[in-house]
Design a protein around this motif. Structure first.
Motif, PDB file in Angstrom:
ATOM      1  N   THR A  49      -8.755  -0.319  10.233  1.00 26.41           N
ATOM      2  CA  THR A  49      -9.609  -1.124   9.264  1.00 26.41           C
ATOM      3  C   THR A  49     -10.615  -2.059  10.111  1.00 26.41           C
ATOM      4  OG1 THR A  49      -9.415  -2.523   7.289  1.00 26.41           O
ATOM      5  CG2 THR A  49      -7.989  -3.003   9.207  1.00 26.41           C
ATOM      6  N   ILE A  50     -11.657  -2.569   9.266  1.00 25.01           N
ATOM      7  CA  ILE A  50     -12.558  -3.692   9.694  1.00 25.01           C
ATOM      8  C   ILE A  50     -12.623  -4.698   8.797  1.00 25.01           C
ATOM      9  CG2 ILE A  50     -14.117  -1.949  10.955  1.00 25.01           C
ATOM     10  CD1 ILE A  50     -15.839  -2.213   8.289  1.00 25.01           C
ATOM     11  N   ARG A  51     -11.618  -4.635   7.659  1.00 25.52           N
ATOM     12  CA  ARG A  51     -11.506  -5.751   6.692  1.00 25.52           C
ATOM     13  C   ARG A  51     -10.032  -6.224   6.383  1.00 25.52           C
ATOM     14  NH1 ARG A  51     -12.731  -0.771   4.454  1.00 25.52           N
ATOM     15  NH2 ARG A  51     -15.237  -1.261   4.609  1.00 25.52           N
ATOM     16  N   ASN A  52      -9.872  -7.312   5.611  1.00 24.46           N
ATOM     17  CA  ASN A  52      -8.752  -7.731   4.972  1.00 24.46           C
ATOM     18  C   ASN A  52      -8.111  -6.465   4.186  1.00 24.46           C
ATOM     19  OD1 ASN A  52      -9.155 -10.264   6.011  1.00 24.46           O
ATOM     20  ND2 ASN A  52     -10.017 -11.011   4.438  1.00 24.46           N
ATOM     21  N   LEU A  53      -6.619  -6.686   4.303  1.00 23.73           N
ATOM     22  CA  LEU A  53      -6.082  -5.357   3.881  1.00 23.73           C
ATOM     23  C   LEU A  53      -5.576  -5.502   2.481  1.00 23.73           C
ATOM     24  CD1 LEU A  53      -4.306  -3.971   6.974  1.00 23.73           C
ATOM     25  CD2 LEU A  53      -6.363  -3.258   5.878  1.00 23.73           C
ATOM     26  N   ASP A  54      -6.498  -6.215   1.630  1.00 21.27           N
ATOM     27  CA  ASP A  54      -5.644  -6.564   0.096  1.00 21.27           C
ATOM     28  C   ASP A  54      -5.399  -5.148  -0.384  1.00 21.27           C
ATOM     29  OD1 ASP A  54      -6.553  -8.958   0.614  1.00 21.27           O
ATOM     30  OD2 ASP A  54      -8.764  -8.683  -0.086  1.00 21.27           O
ATOM     31  N   PRO A  61       5.025  -1.583  -3.487  1.00 21.49           N
ATOM     32  CA  PRO A  61       6.354  -1.148  -3.712  1.00 21.49           C
ATOM     33  C   PRO A  61       6.590   0.235  -3.025  1.00 21.49           C
ATOM     34  CG  PRO A  61       5.097  -1.242  -5.811  1.00 21.49           C
ATOM     35  CD  PRO A  61       4.150  -1.503  -4.834  1.00 21.49           C
ATOM     36  N   PHE A  62       5.909   0.814  -2.215  1.00 22.93           N
ATOM     37  CA  PHE A  62       6.089   2.082  -1.638  1.00 22.93           C
ATOM     38  C   PHE A  62       5.988   1.791  -0.084  1.00 22.93           C
ATOM     39  CE2 PHE A  62       3.602   3.198  -5.154  1.00 22.93           C
ATOM     40  CZ  PHE A  62       4.633   3.980  -6.143  1.00 22.93           C
ATOM     41  N   PHE A  63       5.498   0.676   0.533  1.00 24.60           N
ATOM     42  CA  PHE A  63       5.271   0.535   1.586  1.00 24.60           C
ATOM     43  C   PHE A  63       5.816  -0.747   2.248  1.00 24.60           C
ATOM     44  CE2 PHE A  63       0.398   2.486   2.215  1.00 24.60           C
ATOM     45  CZ  PHE A  63       1.237   3.663   1.869  1.00 24.60           C
ATOM     46  N   GLU A  64       6.315  -1.421   1.551  1.00 25.71           N
ATOM     47  CA  GLU A  64       6.547  -2.813   2.114  1.00 25.71           C
ATOM     48  C   GLU A  64       7.787  -2.705   3.050  1.00 25.71           C
ATOM     49  OE1 GLU A  64       7.131  -7.377   0.254  1.00 25.71           O
ATOM     50  OE2 GLU A  64       7.785  -5.772  -0.995  1.00 25.71           O
ATOM     51  N   ALA A  65       8.707  -1.597   2.704  1.00 26.06           N
ATOM     52  CA  ALA A  65      10.018  -1.491   3.479  1.00 26.06           C
ATOM     53  C   ALA A  65       9.735  -0.884   4.921  1.00 26.06           C
ATOM     54  CB  ALA A  65      10.977  -0.484   2.782  1.00 26.06           C
ATOM     55  N   TYR A  66       8.531  -0.456   5.208  1.00 23.45           N
ATOM     56  CA  TYR A  66       8.238   0.273   6.394  1.00 23.45           C
ATOM     57  C   TYR A  66       7.488  -0.621   7.326  1.00 23.45           C
ATOM     58  CZ  TYR A  66       9.619   4.357   3.927  1.00 23.45           C
ATOM     59  OH  TYR A  66      10.336   5.602   3.275  1.00 23.45           O
ATOM     60  N   HIS A  67       7.305  -0.237   8.532  1.00 19.92           N
ATOM     61  CA  HIS A  67       6.414  -0.823   9.683  1.00 19.92           C
ATOM     62  C   HIS A  67       5.111  -0.522   9.595  1.00 19.92           C
ATOM     63  CE1 HIS A  67       5.867  -3.086  13.195  1.00 19.92           C
ATOM     64  NE2 HIS A  67       5.329  -1.953  13.852  1.00 19.92           N
ATOM     65  N   LEU A  68       4.052  -1.305   9.800  1.00 18.50           N
ATOM     66  CA  LEU A  68       2.931  -0.958   9.688  1.00 18.50           C
ATOM     67  C   LEU A  68       2.103  -1.337  11.181  1.00 18.50           C
ATOM     68  CD1 LEU A  68       1.485  -2.748   6.525  1.00 18.50           C
ATOM     69  CD2 LEU A  68       2.793  -0.602   6.628  1.00 18.50           C
ATOM     70  N   ILE A  80      -8.327 -10.450  10.691  1.00 19.13           N
ATOM     71  CA  ILE A  80      -7.894  -9.631   9.555  1.00 19.13           C
ATOM     72  C   ILE A  80      -6.580 -10.149   8.740  1.00 19.13           C
ATOM     73  CG2 ILE A  80      -6.929  -7.395   8.995  1.00 19.13           C
ATOM     74  CD1 ILE A  80      -9.830  -7.265   9.732  1.00 19.13           C
ATOM     75  N   LYS A  81      -6.749 -10.312   7.563  1.00 17.91           N
ATOM     76  CA  LYS A  81      -5.533 -10.701   6.810  1.00 17.91           C
ATOM     77  C   LYS A  81      -4.710  -9.885   6.185  1.00 17.91           C
ATOM     78  CE  LYS A  81      -8.262 -15.095   5.648  1.00 17.91           C
ATOM     79  NZ  LYS A  81      -8.545 -16.186   4.478  1.00 17.91           N
ATOM     80  N   VAL A  82      -3.583 -10.013   6.097  1.00 16.75           N
ATOM     81  CA  VAL A  82      -2.593  -8.853   5.834  1.00 16.75           C
ATOM     82  C   VAL A  82      -1.597  -9.529   4.936  1.00 16.75           C
ATOM     83  CG1 VAL A  82      -0.774  -7.485   6.316  1.00 16.75           C
ATOM     84  CG2 VAL A  82      -2.540  -7.790   7.916  1.00 16.75           C
ATOM     85  N   PRO A  83      -1.466  -9.002   3.346  1.00 12.09           N
ATOM     86  CA  PRO A  83      -0.770  -9.895   2.768  1.00 12.09           C
ATOM     87  C   PRO A  83       0.738 -10.081   3.145  1.00 12.09           C
ATOM     88  CG  PRO A  83      -1.640  -8.020   1.604  1.00 12.09           C
ATOM     89  CD  PRO A  83      -2.220  -7.831   3.094  1.00 12.09           C
ATOM     90  N   GLU A  84       1.160 -11.240   2.692  1.00 14.98           N
ATOM     91  CA  GLU A  84       2.472 -11.653   2.900  1.00 14.98           C
ATOM     92  C   GLU A  84       3.667 -10.514   2.512  1.00 14.98           C
ATOM     93  OE1 GLU A  84       3.652 -15.579   1.763  1.00 14.98           O
ATOM     94  OE2 GLU A  84       2.029 -16.320   2.746  1.00 14.98           O
ATOM     95  N   GLY A  85       4.513 -10.526   3.246  1.00 17.10           N
ATOM     96  CA  GLY A  85       5.881  -9.771   3.191  1.00 17.10           C
ATOM     97  C   GLY A  85       6.138  -8.214   3.942  1.00 17.10           C
ATOM     98  N   PHE A  86       4.869  -8.115   4.530  1.00 10.98           N
ATOM     99  CA  PHE A  86       4.618  -6.808   5.178  1.00 10.98           C
ATOM    100  C   PHE A  86       5.033  -7.066   6.710  1.00 10.98           C
ATOM    101  CE2 PHE A  86       2.149  -5.802   1.492  1.00 10.98           C
ATOM    102  CZ  PHE A  86       2.316  -4.258   1.125  1.00 10.98           C
ATOM    103  N   ASP A  87       5.767  -6.071   7.309  1.00  9.25           N
ATOM    104  CA  ASP A  87       6.287  -6.091   8.654  1.00  9.25           C
ATOM    105  C   ASP A  87       5.265  -5.119   9.445  1.00  9.25           C
ATOM    106  OD1 ASP A  87       7.589  -6.033  11.133  1.00  9.25           O
ATOM    107  OD2 ASP A  87       8.515  -4.269  10.614  1.00  9.25           O
ATOM    108  N   TYR A  88       4.452  -6.029  10.298  1.00  5.20           N
ATOM    109  CA  TYR A  88       3.407  -5.145  11.001  1.00  5.20           C
ATOM    110  C   TYR A  88       2.897  -5.514  12.390  1.00  5.20           C
ATOM    111  CZ  TYR A  88       0.200  -9.359  10.199  1.00  5.20           C
ATOM    112  OH  TYR A  88      -0.169 -10.459  10.227  1.00  5.20           O
TER     113      TYR A  88
END
Length: 384
Positions: A49-54, A61-68, A80-88
């Protein structure tokens, strides 16, 4: 056979989820329950990416349980802004240079081909990669498509590259091998790659974009099929999953973008390399489901500047891959890839000097992969 059993159990569970109404779409929102989470500790999601990951909010619902693994292209000083709650974990160009040192030269800059760095640093068995302009699609019945789960189904069930089944994937629920299919081939082979498709904006080259500027893909084809042995295909990296342990070292997206004479051929180059190596090693590649919704058409005039040499070169590149023969001694992906790099240098450099540089980068990529993944390399070479 363990993988087949896992796949069948997973497919049955997924079917029950759909039948119970978990994924019925109401007012544009998913239904009551969270989706089945499978391979949570065995799969990474890689996003260039080159942008915020909105866009991740739509996939929550599909990705939050996984590591990014996020690979930031372009200006490394940009946040780069990543929404809260994601493991990355997030890597920019400075990180790539720090980790790989001089070998960072094999990772493209100012091109989505940089995503392959994420494949290299991952420690998981499976990878799913998606572009940041891709969103959750719906099937003809209005159900939200869990693309990740369908990819996992594809990867956990065998492929059938040596004999075509006219009911497509015989391991899908409700399908089987048709009359006349050899019993000796029904066990299939391990699936290395799952290649998904796209609704809305098709993955066209620039000339096709220019003559069909308003064309949109609205056809949902409920099918998965194995690409036959000896047949090439144009792989698209925007909705792609693969078994990193089976084929990871061949998933190099080449030298594209800044300082290179070509772009938008990164995923196709990786696909051609992977296909001839899978054919040689007896592995399979599936294409078809799942679909994602591709939201944004790229500029066809910009694309034409990136692609125009490739459009000419592919008339030599495709016959090259169609005629590649890998030696019996090439028994691992790394050995196959080094041999492929040798043949690229010998046979494609006459097309353009760029291929000499690309062949050297292919070797550098394998060296960097092996340095970051020594345990995997030892297993691949038969060492405990």
């Amino acid at each position: 056979m363990i993988e087949v059993a896992r796949a069948r159990a997973f497919i049955l569970e997924s079917v029950r989820d759909v039948e119970s109404g978990k994924w019925k779409v109401e007012s544009g929102k998913s239904g009551m329950a969270s989706p089945t989470v499978v391979l949570k500790d065995e799969l990474d999601i890689v996003i260039p990416t080159i942008r915020n990951l909105d866009f991740l909010e739509k996939w929550r619902p599909f990705f939050e349980a996984y590591h990014l693994i996020i690979v930031q292209d372009g200006d490394p000083s940009k946040t780069i802004k990543v929404p809260e709650g994601f493991d990355y974990e997030l890597y920019n160009r400075n990180d790539i240079n720090r980790i790989l040192g001089p070998k960072a030269s094999c990772i493209s800059f100012k091109d989505s081909a940089c995503r392959c760095f994420g494949y290299m640093v991952s420690k998981k068995k499976y990878i799913y990669t998606i572009d940041d302009d891709c969103f959750v699609a719906t099937d003809p019945s209005g159900l939200k498509i869990n693309a990740l789960n369908q990819h996992i189904q594809n990867l956990l069930s065998p492929s059938t590259p040596f004999f075509f089944n006219t009911l497509y994937d015989p391991f899908r629920e409700g399908a089987d091998f048709v009359r006349g299919y050899p019993f000796s081939l029904r066990e299939g082979v391990p699936t290395a790659v799952s290649h998904g498709l796209w609704l809305n904006i098709p993955d066209y080259d620039a000339p096709t974009q220019l003559v069909k500027p308003l064309e949109r893909n609205t056809r949902y084809v409920d099918a998965v099929l194995t690409i036959p042995n000896g047949t090439l295909f144009p792989m698209c990296g925007m909705n792609l999953a693969f078994d990193r342990h089976l084929i990871g070292p061949a998933m190099y997206f080449g030298l594209m973008g800044d300082g290179q004479p070509i772009g938008r051929y990164d995923d196709m180059w990786a696909g051609w390399c992977c296909k001839v190596i899978c054919d040689h090693l007896g592995l399979g590649i599936k294409t078809g489901l799942p679909y994602i919704y591709h939201s944004k058409a790229s500029n066809p005039f910009v694309n034409l500047r990136k692609e125009y040499k490739g459009i000419f070169w592919q008339e030599d590149i495709i016959p090259f891959f169609q005629n590649v023969v890998l030696p019996k001694e090439a028994t691992t992906v790394q050995k196959c890839y080094i041999e492929l790099a040798k043949q690229v240098k010998e046979k494609l450099t006459k097309v353009d000097p760029y291929f000499d540089k690309l062949a050297e980068a292919m070797v550098t990529w394998i060296e960097a992969w092996d340095e970051l993944n020594p345990a995997e390399t030892s297993l691949a070479n038969g060492k405990a």
